[in-house]
Design a protein around this motif. Structure first.
Motif, PDB file in Angstrom:
ATOM      1  N   MET A   1       0.855  -1.179   0.000  1.00 29.66           N
ATOM      2  CA  MET A   1       0.000   0.000   0.000  1.00 29.66           C
ATOM      3  C   MET A   1       0.898   1.237   0.000  1.00 29.66           C
ATOM      4  O   MET A   1       1.877   1.287   0.714  1.00 29.66           O
ATOM      5  CB  MET A   1      -0.907  -0.030   1.240  1.00 29.66           C
ATOM      6  CG  MET A   1      -1.928   1.066   1.239  1.00 29.66           C
ATOM      7  SD  MET A   1      -3.041   1.199   2.674  1.00 29.66           S
ATOM      8  CE  MET A   1      -3.405  -0.440   3.161  1.00 29.66           C
ATOM      9  N   SER A   2       0.543   2.232  -0.792  1.00 31.16           N
ATOM     10  CA  SER A   2       1.368   3.434  -0.872  1.00 31.16           C
ATOM     11  C   SER A   2       1.324   4.199   0.448  1.00 31.16           C
ATOM     12  O   SER A   2       0.374   4.072   1.231  1.00 31.16           O
ATOM     13  CB  SER A   2       0.895   4.328  -2.013  1.00 31.16           C
ATOM     14  OG  SER A   2      -0.234   5.073  -1.615  1.00 31.16           O
ATOM     15  N   GLU A   3       2.340   5.001   0.655  1.00 31.65           N
ATOM     16  CA  GLU A   3       2.421   5.789   1.890  1.00 31.65           C
ATOM     17  C   GLU A   3       1.257   6.783   2.003  1.00 31.65           C
ATOM     18  O   GLU A   3       0.722   6.988   3.087  1.00 31.65           O
ATOM     19  CB  GLU A   3       3.765   6.525   1.958  1.00 31.65           C
ATOM     20  CG  GLU A   3       4.956   5.599   2.141  1.00 31.65           C
ATOM     21  CD  GLU A   3       4.851   4.768   3.411  1.00 31.65           C
ATOM     22  OE1 GLU A   3       4.475   5.308   4.475  1.00 31.65           O
ATOM     23  OE2 GLU A   3       5.136   3.558   3.347  1.00 31.65           O
ATOM     24  N   LEU A   4       0.867   7.382   0.874  1.00 33.05           N
ATOM     25  CA  LEU A   4      -0.242   8.337   0.926  1.00 33.05           C
ATOM     26  C   LEU A   4      -1.569   7.640   1.226  1.00 33.05           C
ATOM     27  O   LEU A   4      -2.409   8.182   1.944  1.00 33.05           O
ATOM     28  CB  LEU A   4      -0.338   9.137  -0.373  1.00 33.05           C
ATOM     29  CG  LEU A   4       0.766  10.166  -0.584  1.00 33.05           C
ATOM     30  CD1 LEU A   4       0.540  10.928  -1.885  1.00 33.05           C
ATOM     31  CD2 LEU A   4       0.882  11.128   0.585  1.00 33.05           C
ATOM     32  N   LEU A   5      -1.736   6.441   0.702  1.00 37.75           N
ATOM     33  CA  LEU A   5      -2.950   5.686   1.003  1.00 37.75           C
ATOM     34  C   LEU A   5      -2.985   5.296   2.476  1.00 37.75           C
ATOM     35  O   LEU A   5      -4.036   5.373   3.129  1.00 37.75           O
ATOM     36  CB  LEU A   5      -3.039   4.445   0.113  1.00 37.75           C
ATOM     37  CG  LEU A   5      -4.357   3.676   0.136  1.00 37.75           C
ATOM     38  CD1 LEU A   5      -5.534   4.592  -0.150  1.00 37.75           C
ATOM     39  CD2 LEU A   5      -4.303   2.541  -0.865  1.00 37.75           C
ATOM     40  N   ARG A   6      -1.845   4.910   3.022  1.00 42.00           N
ATOM     41  CA  ARG A   6      -1.758   4.615   4.464  1.00 42.00           C
ATOM     42  C   ARG A   6      -2.092   5.860   5.280  1.00 42.00           C
ATOM     43  O   ARG A   6      -2.792   5.779   6.286  1.00 42.00           O
ATOM     44  CB  ARG A   6      -0.353   4.157   4.829  1.00 42.00           C
ATOM     45  CG  ARG A   6      -0.035   2.734   4.584  1.00 42.00           C
ATOM     46  CD  ARG A   6       1.268   2.397   5.337  1.00 42.00           C
ATOM     47  NE  ARG A   6       2.300   1.738   4.621  1.00 42.00           N
ATOM     48  CZ  ARG A   6       2.242   0.586   4.002  1.00 42.00           C
ATOM     49  NH1 ARG A   6       1.120  -0.060   3.952  1.00 42.00           N
ATOM     50  NH2 ARG A   6       3.264   0.054   3.409  1.00 42.00           N
TER      51      ARG A   6
ATOM     52  N   ALA B   1      -3.937   8.402   4.345  1.00 41.43           N
ATOM     53  CA  ALA B   1      -5.375   8.659   4.225  1.00 41.43           C
ATOM     54  C   ALA B   1      -6.157   7.723   5.144  1.00 41.43           C
ATOM     55  O   ALA B   1      -7.093   8.158   5.827  1.00 41.43           O
ATOM     56  CB  ALA B   1      -5.818   8.491   2.771  1.00 41.43           C
ATOM     57  N   ALA B   2      -5.769   6.452   5.172  1.00 39.72           N
ATOM     58  CA  ALA B   2      -6.441   5.483   6.043  1.00 39.72           C
ATOM     59  C   ALA B   2      -6.286   5.874   7.510  1.00 39.72           C
ATOM     60  O   ALA B   2      -7.239   5.791   8.291  1.00 39.72           O
ATOM     61  CB  ALA B   2      -5.898   4.075   5.799  1.00 39.72           C
TER      62      ALA B   2
ATOM     63  N   ALA C   1      -9.331  11.911   5.957  1.00 43.69           N
ATOM     64  CA  ALA C   1      -8.359  11.314   5.034  1.00 43.69           C
ATOM     65  C   ALA C   1      -7.455  12.378   4.444  1.00 43.69           C
ATOM     66  O   ALA C   1      -6.229  12.198   4.376  1.00 43.69           O
ATOM     67  CB  ALA C   1      -9.093  10.561   3.917  1.00 43.69           C
TER      68      ALA C   1
ATOM     69  N   ILE D   1      -3.325  12.803   4.854  1.00 44.39           N
ATOM     70  CA  ILE D   1      -2.350  13.017   3.772  1.00 44.39           C
ATOM     71  C   ILE D   1      -1.545  14.281   4.039  1.00 44.39           C
ATOM     72  O   ILE D   1      -0.323  14.295   3.854  1.00 44.39           O
ATOM     73  CB  ILE D   1      -3.067  13.076   2.409  1.00 44.39           C
ATOM     74  CG1 ILE D   1      -3.626  11.691   2.064  1.00 44.39           C
ATOM     75  CG2 ILE D   1      -2.132  13.583   1.311  1.00 44.39           C
ATOM     76  CD1 ILE D   1      -4.566  11.667   0.879  1.00 44.39           C
TER      77      ILE D   1
ATOM     78  N   ARG E   1       1.104  13.530   6.487  1.00 46.37           N
ATOM     79  CA  ARG E   1       2.155  12.683   5.891  1.00 46.37           C
ATOM     80  C   ARG E   1       3.164  13.497   5.102  1.00 46.37           C
ATOM     81  O   ARG E   1       4.318  13.108   4.948  1.00 46.37           O
ATOM     82  CB  ARG E   1       1.503  11.615   4.984  1.00 46.37           C
ATOM     83  CG  ARG E   1       2.477  10.712   4.268  1.00 46.37           C
ATOM     84  CD  ARG E   1       3.252   9.876   5.266  1.00 46.37           C
ATOM     85  NE  ARG E   1       4.176   8.969   4.646  1.00 46.37           N
ATOM     86  CZ  ARG E   1       5.443   9.264   4.335  1.00 46.37           C
ATOM     87  NH1 ARG E   1       5.919  10.467   4.533  1.00 46.37           N
ATOM     88  NH2 ARG E   1       6.227   8.346   3.813  1.00 46.37           N
TER      89      ARG E   1
END
Length: 145
Positions: A1-6, A8-9, A74, A78, A81
């Protein structure tokens, strides 16, 4: 999973945690009407925001408001991050970030058509508490092995 998706999660999880705190503070009468609900029912009437929210899901308005809040969470995740890793790694950064989001909301609330000055001290403290929880969740970034 991409860092940005993590990220956002993690922001969604933080927003969910805020919701839990807010249910308690609202039930106890410390918060009269949470900011997401105020935005949906009072925000920017000239742009039709209350009318839009009322039409999105008239049978489930609270669900639509909550899903929008999670979306904002979310985006906030981001945003967190994007900070340098050295800054994100400090214990105080997440909670300060959560409070900064509240401060930003307070600053723009009048432009949204929401009177922020009518809040009591206990309501302001309760909102600060749930934003601290959001920031704590964001700041609990796990190190990858």
């Amino acid at each position: 999973m991409s860092e940005l998706l993590r990220a956002a999660a993690r922001g969604v999880l933080g927003a969910m945690a805020m919701t839990g705190v807010r249910r308690v503070t609202t039930d106890l009468g410390l918060v009269r009407k949470p900011p997401p609900e105020r935005i949906a029912t009072e925000g920017i009437p000239r742009l039709g925001i209350p009318r839009l929210f009322a039409r999105l899901a008239p049978e489930h308005p609270e669900t639509v408001i909550e899903l929008c809040h999670w979306g904002v969470g979310a985006v906030g995740g981001i945003g967190f991050r994007i900070f340098p890793a050295a800054l994100r790694g400090r214990r105080w950064t997440g909670p300060v970030y959560g409070l900064a989001i509240l401060a930003a909301f307070e600053a723009i609330a009048p432009g949204l058509g929401i009177a922020a000055r009518d809040r009591t001290v206990s309501e302001r403290l309760a909102l600060a508490g749930d934003h601290l929880v959001y920031g704590i969740v964001l700041g609990r970034e796990r190190k990858r092995a």
